[in-house]
Design a protein around this motif. Sequence first.
Motif, PDB file in Angstrom:
ATOM      1  N   ASN A  16       0.842  -1.194   0.000  1.00  0.00           N
ATOM      2  CA  ASN A  16       0.000   0.000   0.000  1.00  0.00           C
ATOM      3  C   ASN A  16       0.878   1.244   0.000  1.00  0.00           C
ATOM      4  O   ASN A  16       1.718   1.404   0.877  1.00  0.00           O
ATOM      5  CB  ASN A  16      -0.905   0.015   1.241  1.00  0.00           C
ATOM      6  N   ASP A  17       0.676   2.125  -0.991  1.00  0.00           N
ATOM      7  CA  ASP A  17       1.480   3.350  -1.075  1.00  0.00           C
ATOM      8  C   ASP A  17       1.373   4.171   0.201  1.00  0.00           C
ATOM      9  O   ASP A  17       2.350   4.736   0.670  1.00  0.00           O
ATOM     10  CB  ASP A  17       1.047   4.199  -2.272  1.00  0.00           C
ATOM     11  N   VAL A  18       0.156   4.260   0.742  1.00  0.00           N
ATOM     12  CA  VAL A  18      -0.057   5.005   1.982  1.00  0.00           C
ATOM     13  C   VAL A  18      -0.782   4.076   2.955  1.00  0.00           C
ATOM     14  O   VAL A  18      -1.884   3.608   2.676  1.00  0.00           O
ATOM     15  CB  VAL A  18      -0.887   6.287   1.736  1.00  0.00           C
ATOM     16  N   MET A  19      -0.133   3.808   4.082  1.00  0.00           N
ATOM     17  CA  MET A  19      -0.675   2.869   5.077  1.00  0.00           C
ATOM     18  C   MET A  19      -0.722   3.558   6.431  1.00  0.00           C
ATOM     19  O   MET A  19       0.271   4.136   6.870  1.00  0.00           O
ATOM     20  CB  MET A  19       0.234   1.631   5.141  1.00  0.00           C
ATOM     21  N   LEU A  20      -1.895   3.507   7.062  1.00  0.00           N
ATOM     22  CA  LEU A  20      -2.073   4.138   8.371  1.00  0.00           C
ATOM     23  C   LEU A  20      -2.463   3.088   9.400  1.00  0.00           C
ATOM     24  O   LEU A  20      -3.453   2.387   9.229  1.00  0.00           O
ATOM     25  CB  LEU A  20      -3.168   5.212   8.291  1.00  0.00           C
ATOM     26  N   TYR A  21      -1.657   3.000  10.456  1.00  0.00           N
ATOM     27  CA  TYR A  21      -2.017   2.181  11.614  1.00  0.00           C
ATOM     28  C   TYR A  21      -2.681   3.132  12.589  1.00  0.00           C
ATOM     29  O   TYR A  21      -2.111   4.158  12.950  1.00  0.00           O
ATOM     30  CB  TYR A  21      -0.772   1.518  12.221  1.00  0.00           C
ATOM     31  N   MET A  22      -3.913   2.807  12.963  1.00  0.00           N
ATOM     32  CA  MET A  22      -4.714   3.749  13.736  1.00  0.00           C
ATOM     33  C   MET A  22      -5.573   3.033  14.765  1.00  0.00           C
ATOM     34  O   MET A  22      -5.699   1.808  14.739  1.00  0.00           O
ATOM     35  CB  MET A  22      -5.609   4.553  12.786  1.00  0.00           C
ATOM     36  N   LYS A  23      -6.181   3.827  15.644  1.00  0.00           N
ATOM     37  CA  LYS A  23      -7.153   3.301  16.599  1.00  0.00           C
ATOM     38  C   LYS A  23      -8.528   3.548  16.003  1.00  0.00           C
ATOM     39  O   LYS A  23      -8.921   4.699  15.797  1.00  0.00           O
ATOM     40  CB  LYS A  23      -7.010   3.998  17.948  1.00  0.00           C
ATOM     41  N   GLY A  24      -9.225   2.467  15.694  1.00  0.00           N
ATOM     42  CA  GLY A  24     -10.531   2.570  15.059  1.00  0.00           C
ATOM     43  C   GLY A  24     -10.393   2.422  13.549  1.00  0.00           C
ATOM     44  O   GLY A  24      -9.408   1.890  13.046  1.00  0.00           O
ATOM     45  N   THR A  25     -11.406   2.922  12.851  1.00  0.00           N
ATOM     46  CA  THR A  25     -11.439   2.834  11.391  1.00  0.00           C
ATOM     47  C   THR A  25     -11.595   4.246  10.831  1.00  0.00           C
ATOM     48  O   THR A  25     -11.990   5.159  11.565  1.00  0.00           O
ATOM     49  CB  THR A  25     -12.641   1.980  10.931  1.00  0.00           C
ATOM     50  N   ILE A  72       0.458   5.677  18.508  1.00  0.00           N
ATOM     51  CA  ILE A  72      -0.386   5.405  17.346  1.00  0.00           C
ATOM     52  C   ILE A  72      -1.304   6.600  17.225  1.00  0.00           C
ATOM     53  O   ILE A  72      -1.747   7.094  18.256  1.00  0.00           O
ATOM     54  CB  ILE A  72      -1.152   4.083  17.570  1.00  0.00           C
ATOM     55  N   PRO A  73      -1.616   7.097  16.067  1.00  0.00           N
ATOM     56  CA  PRO A  73      -1.426   6.515  14.728  1.00  0.00           C
ATOM     57  C   PRO A  73       0.008   6.615  14.211  1.00  0.00           C
ATOM     58  O   PRO A  73       0.812   7.393  14.714  1.00  0.00           O
ATOM     59  CB  PRO A  73      -2.351   7.372  13.858  1.00  0.00           C
ATOM     60  N   GLN A  74       0.262   5.783  13.202  1.00  0.00           N
ATOM     61  CA  GLN A  74       1.537   5.799  12.493  1.00  0.00           C
ATOM     62  C   GLN A  74       1.254   5.759  11.001  1.00  0.00           C
ATOM     63  O   GLN A  74       0.492   4.916  10.535  1.00  0.00           O
ATOM     64  CB  GLN A  74       2.386   4.582  12.880  1.00  0.00           C
ATOM     65  N   LEU A  75       1.894   6.677  10.277  1.00  0.00           N
ATOM     66  CA  LEU A  75       1.679   6.771   8.838  1.00  0.00           C
ATOM     67  C   LEU A  75       2.935   6.351   8.084  1.00  0.00           C
ATOM     68  O   LEU A  75       4.032   6.797   8.407  1.00  0.00           O
ATOM     69  CB  LEU A  75       1.309   8.207   8.452  1.00  0.00           C
ATOM     70  N   TYR A  76       2.735   5.491   7.100  1.00  0.00           N
ATOM     71  CA  TYR A  76       3.812   5.053   6.208  1.00  0.00           C
ATOM     72  C   TYR A  76       3.469   5.489   4.791  1.00  0.00           C
ATOM     73  O   TYR A  76       2.321   5.385   4.376  1.00  0.00           O
ATOM     74  CB  TYR A  76       3.945   3.527   6.214  1.00  0.00           C
ATOM     75  N   VAL A  77       4.473   5.978   4.073  1.00  0.00           N
ATOM     76  CA  VAL A  77       4.310   6.326   2.667  1.00  0.00           C
ATOM     77  C   VAL A  77       5.384   5.589   1.890  1.00  0.00           C
ATOM     78  O   VAL A  77       6.573   5.736   2.178  1.00  0.00           O
ATOM     79  CB  VAL A  77       4.430   7.856   2.442  1.00  0.00           C
ATOM     80  N   LYS A  78       4.946   4.763   0.930  1.00  0.00           N
ATOM     81  CA  LYS A  78       5.866   3.983   0.089  1.00  0.00           C
ATOM     82  C   LYS A  78       6.878   3.217   0.942  1.00  0.00           C
ATOM     83  O   LYS A  78       8.071   3.185   0.647  1.00  0.00           O
ATOM     84  CB  LYS A  78       6.601   4.887  -0.908  1.00  0.00           C
ATOM     85  N   GLY A  79       6.377   2.593   2.016  1.00  0.00           N
ATOM     86  CA  GLY A  79       7.216   1.742   2.838  1.00  0.00           C
ATOM     87  C   GLY A  79       8.056   2.461   3.874  1.00  0.00           C
ATOM     88  O   GLY A  79       8.740   1.826   4.664  1.00  0.00           O
ATOM     89  N   GLU A  80       8.014   3.793   3.886  1.00  0.00           N
ATOM     90  CA  GLU A  80       8.813   4.561   4.843  1.00  0.00           C
ATOM     91  C   GLU A  80       7.922   5.128   5.946  1.00  0.00           C
ATOM     92  O   GLU A  80       6.875   5.704   5.659  1.00  0.00           O
ATOM     93  CB  GLU A  80       9.523   5.734   4.142  1.00  0.00           C
ATOM     94  N   PHE A  81       8.389   5.001   7.176  1.00  0.00           N
ATOM     95  CA  PHE A  81       7.660   5.571   8.304  1.00  0.00           C
ATOM     96  C   PHE A  81       7.770   7.094   8.247  1.00  0.00           C
ATOM     97  O   PHE A  81       8.870   7.632   8.154  1.00  0.00           O
ATOM     98  CB  PHE A  81       8.242   5.043   9.623  1.00  0.00           C
TER      99      PHE A  81
END
Length: 110
Positions: A16-25, A72-81
């Motif tokens: 996923n180009d942009v991946m967010l680990y978050m609390k909830g949806t 958390i949250p944590q945002l990744y873009v193109k595999g980079e934190f």
Amino acid sequence: MADTVSHRIQNDITQNDVMLYMKGTPMFPQCGFSARVIQILTHMGVAFQSANVLEDAELREGVKTFSQWPTIPQLYVKGEFVGGCDIITEMFQDGELETLLKQQGVPVKA
């Protein structure tokens, strides 16, 4: 067991180009910080995937270990934190987030 979680995270951020680990949806964020990051990404028209760490205690701890980042949250873009809520908010306000996304080839709404 921990290897499985880091493997899952690596898969998520690779696929996923942009991946967010978050609390909830994205529809029902369960903390103000997660909600703010969702608001920023939505405002920018960024397509992203998310994972709800509240549904998976192992993922919740695993993502902190993976990124060496305690919150958390944590945002990744193109595999980079990229960062958590404060960093994303600051980058958004400074225009750095838009620049980063464009440099990475991620479509952003004008």
